[in-house]
Each structure stands twice: as structure tokens, then as C-alpha cells.
Design an enzyme around this catalytic site. Structure first.
Site, PDB file in Angstrom:
ATOM      1  N   LYS A 151      20.496 -22.059   9.056  1.00  0.00           N
ATOM      2  CA  LYS A 151      21.662 -22.833   8.648  1.00  0.00           C
ATOM      3  C   LYS A 151      22.572 -23.069   9.829  1.00  0.00           C
ATOM      4  O   LYS A 151      22.640 -22.273  10.750  1.00  0.00           O
ATOM      5  CB  LYS A 151      22.424 -22.137   7.519  1.00  0.00           C
ATOM      6  CG  LYS A 151      22.906 -20.754   7.864  1.00  0.00           C
ATOM      7  CD  LYS A 151      23.592 -20.159   6.662  1.00  0.00           C
ATOM      8  CE  LYS A 151      23.717 -18.659   6.746  1.00  0.00           C
ATOM      9  NZ  LYS A 151      24.429 -18.131   7.874  1.00  0.00           N
ATOM     10  N   ASP A 195      16.579 -16.168   9.110  1.00  0.00           N
ATOM     11  CA  ASP A 195      17.517 -17.111   9.728  1.00  0.00           C
ATOM     12  C   ASP A 195      16.912 -17.874  10.896  1.00  0.00           C
ATOM     13  O   ASP A 195      15.864 -17.518  11.412  1.00  0.00           O
ATOM     14  CB  ASP A 195      18.713 -16.328  10.276  1.00  0.00           C
ATOM     15  CG  ASP A 195      19.806 -16.173   9.239  1.00  0.00           C
ATOM     16  OD1 ASP A 195      19.707 -16.812   8.186  1.00  0.00           O
ATOM     17  OD2 ASP A 195      20.758 -15.422   9.511  1.00  0.00           O
ATOM     18  N   MET A 233      29.799 -17.721  18.956  1.00  0.00           N
ATOM     19  CA  MET A 233      29.887 -19.088  18.407  1.00  0.00           C
ATOM     20  C   MET A 233      30.879 -19.949  19.199  1.00  0.00           C
ATOM     21  O   MET A 233      31.609 -20.769  18.626  1.00  0.00           O
ATOM     22  CB  MET A 233      30.275 -19.031  16.917  1.00  0.00           C
ATOM     23  CG  MET A 233      29.175 -18.399  16.090  1.00  0.00           C
ATOM     24  SD  MET A 233      29.586 -18.203  14.359  1.00  0.00           S
ATOM     25  CE  MET A 233      30.484 -16.675  14.370  1.00  0.00           C
TER      26      MET A 233
HETATM   27  N1  SAH Z   1      25.095 -11.323  13.385  1.00  0.00           N
HETATM   28  C1  SAH Z   1      24.877 -11.844  14.714  1.00  0.00           C
HETATM   29  C2  SAH Z   1      25.873 -12.903  15.075  1.00  0.00           C
HETATM   30  C3  SAH Z   1      25.807 -14.142  14.184  1.00  0.00           C
HETATM   31  S1  SAH Z   1      26.896 -15.405  14.678  1.00  0.00           S
HETATM   32  C4  SAH Z   1      24.891 -10.681  15.718  1.00  0.00           C
HETATM   33  O1  SAH Z   1      25.290  -9.563  15.360  1.00  0.00           O
HETATM   34  O2  SAH Z   1      24.444 -10.882  16.844  1.00  0.00           O
HETATM   35  C5  SAH Z   1      25.879 -16.358  15.775  1.00  0.00           C
HETATM   36  C6  SAH Z   1      26.361 -16.197  17.192  1.00  0.00           C
HETATM   37  O3  SAH Z   1      25.887 -14.984  17.741  1.00  0.00           O
HETATM   38  C7  SAH Z   1      25.879 -17.256  18.147  1.00  0.00           C
HETATM   39  O4  SAH Z   1      26.660 -18.430  18.085  1.00  0.00           O
HETATM   40  C8  SAH Z   1      26.040 -16.563  19.472  1.00  0.00           C
HETATM   41  O5  SAH Z   1      27.393 -16.544  19.890  1.00  0.00           O
HETATM   42  C9  SAH Z   1      25.657 -15.141  19.116  1.00  0.00           C
HETATM   43  N2  SAH Z   1      24.228 -14.879  19.395  1.00  0.00           N
HETATM   44  C10 SAH Z   1      23.286 -14.520  18.526  1.00  0.00           C
HETATM   45  N3  SAH Z   1      22.100 -14.326  19.153  1.00  0.00           N
HETATM   46  C11 SAH Z   1      22.313 -14.565  20.457  1.00  0.00           C
HETATM   47  C12 SAH Z   1      21.518 -14.543  21.643  1.00  0.00           C
HETATM   48  N4  SAH Z   1      20.218 -14.221  21.609  1.00  0.00           N
HETATM   49  N5  SAH Z   1      22.084 -14.871  22.817  1.00  0.00           N
HETATM   50  C13 SAH Z   1      23.387 -15.177  22.898  1.00  0.00           C
HETATM   51  N6  SAH Z   1      24.195 -15.219  21.828  1.00  0.00           N
HETATM   52  C14 SAH Z   1      23.675 -14.906  20.624  1.00  0.00           C
END
Ligand code: SAH
Length: 241
Positions: A57, A35, A167
Site C-alpha cells: 500500500k 507488505d 517516510m
Molecule cells: N515499520 C517500519 C517502518 C514503516 S514506515 C519499520 O519499523 O522499519 C516506512 C518507512 O520506513 C519508509 O518510508 C522508510 O523511511 C523506512 N524504511 C523501511 N524500510 C527501509 C529500508 N530498507 N531502508 C530505508 N528506509 C526504510
């Protein structure tokens, strides 16, 4: 021999936050489909002969999701060990469940390896525990937008306890409006951008000022938003972390 698919959680950002099992699975992969939020350093662990496929994506790109799932299935049907590497945990707003279901429907085995989610590690790296005996006995992990990209309805926002919102950046003004229907304007908020990475930035404000803080500092996705009294603990814990 038949192929197999592993949905592997890569962790929240820092490449060292992948699990031992996630890493050992990644090392044996013949095909890796990864991803947008995956740190490239994690990919240095794959076999030299592995096929690396970028599947970044953006929100709402349904066709792209279909293409990714078809790619996973195609390579697995060729007998390959396929790792689908996803940010955080595959089952936390990661569409891992959709991919797993499709793979299983094709008669291909699918194993899910959990990851450290940004919903928990993000606040932790900002010095904020998402629960606290004095502050909150409950936590909700909320997606700011729903399928179709509408902002979450207020019914999903509990009136008490910690909110961890993912998000939330691209619709932060509408999100603030929804939160204010349920929570008070002076509730503490933390906005954590690029959590666990060297580029991490943390902004503390009230719910009332959340939109100003996000726009003035030009906060970009990915970011985690924490709402609730647990944010106050940062004053005591940050210096130690
Ligand atoms: N599966 C992922 C989340 C996917 S949705 C998890 O468990 O972390 C994507 C969202 O995750 C982003 O819009 C943000 O809100 C959050 N996110 C993912 N990585 C991040 C990071 N390094 N710092 C802050 N927010 C993060």
C-alpha cells in the site's frame, strides 16, 4: 478451531534480519498477508500450501488499509493461522496497532512479534550509531508526514539529540524547511536508501544541502534520514563495519 493472527515484524530489508520467533511463526502460517517492503526471499520460508496475499500500500490509501484489515479478519474467522507480515517492527509507523485493535475487537487472538526496525538498523548498516556518549544521549524517531499526508509540524522536532526520520523522501523539500526552523543548517545529515539491502546507498551532507543531495542522486523511498552529530561517527566506524 478458532483462528489466530500474528503481526510479525519482518525486519528492515535483509531477509536474514527477521527474528527467530518471527521466522518460526511464518513457517506455520496458513495465510500470509505481506507488505510492499517485504523481501521476496523471506516468503520462501512459508508452507507450500499457504495462501500468500500481497497487500502493498502507498501512503494515504485509507481504503486499502480497511481492505487489508478485513482480509486478516476474514481468514482468521475461517479458523486459519494468519500471519500479517510487516516491514521493520509492526508498531513503528506500521499501523500494527490499528490492525491489532480491530482483530481483538472481533474476539480473535492477536499476537505481535517485534521486528528489527529500519529506524535503528538503517543507521547501523550505514555505520551510524543513533546514540553515542560523546554525541547524543537522546534519539527521536519521527514520521515526516502525518495522517492526511501533511508534513510534520516543527513542534515535534526536538532542538537537541539525534533525529531519525522515516517516510521523508516524497516531501523532502518541505521536510528540510521544517527541520531548519529548529536545527542549524550545518548539522550533519545521512540519507540511507534501501538500508540493509545490497542496493543500499548512503549520502552524507549538511541539513542545508539535504534537498540538493536527495534530488541530484534521485534518492527513492524507502530511505531513512538521520540528523545530528552522531553522523560524524561514521568516519571512524564505517571502515570497521
Ligand atoms: N515499520 C517500519 C517502518 C514503516 S514506515 C519499520 O519499523 O522499519 C516506512 C518507512 O520506513 C519508509 O518510508 C522508510 O523511511 C523506512 N524504511 C523501511 N524500510 C527501509 C529500508 N530498507 N531502508 C530505508 N528506509 C526504510
Amino acid at each position: 478451531m478458532g483462528g489466530i493472527v500474528y503481526l510479525v515484524g519482518a525486519g528492515p530489508g535483509d531477509p536474514e534480519l527477521i527474528t527467530v520467533k518471527g521466522l518460526s511463526t511464518l513457517r506455520k502460517a496458513e495465510v500470509v498477508i505481506y507488505d510492499r517492503l517485504i523481501d521476496k526471499k523471506i516468503l520462501s520460508n512459508v508452507r507450500g500450501d499457504a495462501l500468500l496475499i500481497y497487500a502493498g500500500k502507498n501512503i494515504g490509501e485509507a481504503e486499502k488499509q480497511e481492505t487489508i484489515t478485513s482480509l486478516i479478519i476474514k481468514h482468521a474467522k475461517e479458523g486459519k493461522i494468519v500471519v500479517r507480515l510487516k516491514g521493520g517492527d509492526p508498531y513503528v509507523f506500521g499501523r500494527g496497532e490499528e490492525e491489532c485493535e480491530r482483530v481483538i475487537n472481533e474476539g480473535i487472538p492477536c499476537e505481535v512479534i517485534p521486528g528489527v526496525t529500519s529506524a535503528i538498523a538503517g543507521p547501523t548498516y550505514a555505520g551510524i550509531p543513533i546514540t553515542g556518549r560523546q554525541y547524543s544521549p537522546a534519539v527521536s524517531i519521527i514520521s515526516a508526514t502525518r495522517k492526511g499526508d501533511e508534513v510534520i509540524e516543527p513542534d515535534y522536532i526536538p532542538s537537541k539529540g539525534t533525529l531519525v526520520i522515516l517516510m521523508g523522501i516524497h516531501k523532502f523539500t518541505q521536510l528540510r524547511g521544517v527541520l531548519l526552523k529548529v536545527r542549524s543548517a550545518n548539522e550533519p545529515v545521512a540519507v540511507i536508501e534501501n538500508a540493509t539491502l545490497e542496493s543500499q546507498r548512503v549520502f552524507i551532507c549538511s541539513l542545508n544541502d539535504m534537498d540538493k543531495v536527495i534530488s541530484q542522486n534521485n534518492v527513492k523511498s524507502p530511505a531513512v534520514i538521520v540528523v545530528g552529530d552522531v553522523v560524524k561517527m561514521r568516519d571512524k566506524l564505517w571502515k570497521l563495519s
